[in-house]
Structure formats: structure tokens, C-alpha cells
Design a protein around this motif. Structure first.
Motif, PDB file in Angstrom:
ATOM      1  N   SER A   1       0.821  -1.209   0.000  1.00 47.03           N
ATOM      2  CA  SER A   1       0.000   0.000   0.000  1.00 47.03           C
ATOM      3  C   SER A   1       0.855   1.260   0.000  1.00 47.03           C
ATOM      4  O   SER A   1       1.958   1.272   0.557  1.00 47.03           O
ATOM      5  CB  SER A   1      -0.907   0.004   1.238  1.00 47.03           C
TER       6      SER A   1
ATOM      7  N   SER B   1       0.302   5.607   0.418  1.00 45.48           N
ATOM      8  CA  SER B   1      -0.495   6.825   0.574  1.00 45.48           C
ATOM      9  C   SER B   1       0.355   8.005   0.147  1.00 45.48           C
ATOM     10  O   SER B   1       1.384   8.281   0.778  1.00 45.48           O
ATOM     11  CB  SER B   1      -0.945   6.990   2.026  1.00 45.48           C
TER      12      SER B   1
ATOM     13  N   ARG C   1      -4.754   7.118  -2.978  1.00 44.79           N
ATOM     14  CA  ARG C   1      -3.996   5.997  -2.407  1.00 44.79           C
ATOM     15  C   ARG C   1      -3.882   4.894  -3.457  1.00 44.79           C
ATOM     16  O   ARG C   1      -4.773   4.730  -4.300  1.00 44.79           O
ATOM     17  CB  ARG C   1      -4.676   5.467  -1.159  1.00 44.79           C
TER      18      ARG C   1
END
Lengths: 109, 115
Positions: free
Chosen positions: B22, B24, B73
Motif C-alpha cells: 500500500s 499513501s 492511495r
């Protein structure tokens, strides 16, 4: 094929000993040339963007220059904290960033 | 101002498994790029997303995929992991394709080890 070559692969300098790192590139339609600094275990840190031949940029002990075929990163009177890997990247018209493999700089007190 | 956040920082996976990483981006940045960094190959471009659309893709097999959400994101997924996928995966964000002067801000990366 778009390509970036950096030299030397590694460089050891005494504190205060000025030198230059080289980045040679072949790309059709350069949009920009980037210099980054990378410390072990961290992501690259942005230093400079150069757009056209003849352009120069400075930041503390670092000065980047650009010609039609290469860029130089000049380090004046380096200090041990300048030790890092310096990466050069070119941005092609497709916007992809193409990186060189970097120059690992070590500055000894 | 928060920087680019990548999670997790470290991962150990077994061959054949899949993994999701992930990223951001910096608040207000709408472009996210992913790179694989290995000692032998350096930084290799994986893909770039802008406004939830993939703009560019590098020369990686289809096992590597990504997506971007409406809040900018991004996630990348690697399926059927191989030993050679062990690398530092870096995410970079920028305001957008026409804001070159800002450069790309990188996260600290996710260190993936495949055993």
C-alpha cells in the motif's frame, strides 16, 4: 532504447576533496533530468530537476549541470554526511522515469 | 506535511503466495508511481497511476498489477511470488504529469523477501 549510465559506480573521497559524478543518457525527447540522493534503507530524496542544456542548479555543496548528452553532479568540499548513493533519472515523453544504477559515494573524515 | 507512506515496511512471503503493498501519497498529489529496486538492476519502473487510471506500465509480467483509489492511495499486487521478486518496492508521488519541477517524492519502501 532510452538509457542512463552513471559513473563511477563507487567513489571514495577525503573530506574536503571535491569531485564530480557523471550521468550519460540517451533518450528521445528529454522532458527532464533528475538527481536523487538515497541513504541506506530509505527511499530516494529529490535533489534537482534540470530541463535543458546549459542549465545549472545548486544546493549547499552540490551543483548539477546539464548538456545534451550528460549531466554532472559536482560536490564541493564534501563532508562525511554527504555519503550516500546518488541516482540520476531521465523522464522520457512517456513520462516514465528511467534511472541509472547510481554512484555510491563515501566521504571519510 | 506528511510524506509518502508505504505499508508494511517489511514482508516475508513464501513462493507461490500473493502480496499487496500500500502507498499513501502526499496530500494533494494525484500521481503515484511504483518502482522495484534490486542491487543488480537498480530502480525499475513498474507502473504509474493518475486520477485512478494507469498512464504507464513498465516491462514486468502480468503477475504485477496495481490500482489507484479515488483518494489517490494506491496498491500494488504481486501474485504467484517467485524468489526473484525479493526487492525493495518504492512508491513515489507527484502533483501530476504537468508539474515536473516538483520532482517525485519517494516513500521509504516495502522490503519484500520471498523464501
Amino acid at each position: 532504447e532510452d538509457q542512463v549510465t552513471q559513473s563511477p559506480e563507487a567513489l571514495r573521497l577525503q573530506e574536503g576533496e571535491s569531485s564530480s559524478l557523471n550521468c550519460s543518457y540517451t533518450v528521445s525527447g528529454l522532458r527532464g533530468l533528475f538527481w536523487y540522493r538515497q541513504d541506506p534503507g530509505k527511499g530516494p530524496e529529490f535533489l534537482f530537476t534540470l530541463y535543458s542544456a546549459g542549465e545549472e542548479k545548486e544546493k549547499e555543496r552540490l551543483k548539477a549541470t546539464l548538456t545534451k548528452k550528460e549531466s554532472f553532479l559536482h560536490i564541493t568540499a564534501p563532508k562525511p554526511e554527504d555519503s550516500a548513493t546518488y541516482l540520476c533519472a531521465v523522464q522520457a515523453p512517456t513520462d516514465k522515469l528511467i534511472f541509472g544504477t547510481g554512484t555510491r559515494l563515501q566521504v571519510f573524515p | 506535511k506528511a510524506g509518502v507512506t508505504q505499508t508494511p515496511r517489511y514482508l516475508i512471503k513464501t513462493r507461490g503466495q500473493q502480496v499487496t503493498l500500500s502507498c499513501s501519497p502526499i496530500s494533494g498529489h494525484r500521481s503515484v508511481s511504483w518502482y522495484q529496486q534490486t542491487p543488480g538492476q537498480g530502480l525499475q519502473f513498474l507502473f504509474e497511476y493518475f486520477s485512478e487510471t494507469q498512464r504507464n506500465k513498465g516491462n514486468f509480467p502480468g503477475r504485477f498489477s496495481g490500482r489507484q483509489f479515488s483518494n489517490s492511495r494506491s496498491e500494488m499486487n504481486v501474485s504467484t511470488l517467485e524468489l526473484g521478486d525479493s526487492a525493495l518496492y518504492l512508491c513515489a508521488s507527484s502533483p501530476g504529469p504537468d508539474r515536473l519541477g516538483y520532482g517525485y517524492t519517494f516513500g521509504s519502501g516495502t522490503r519484500l523477501t520471498v523464501v
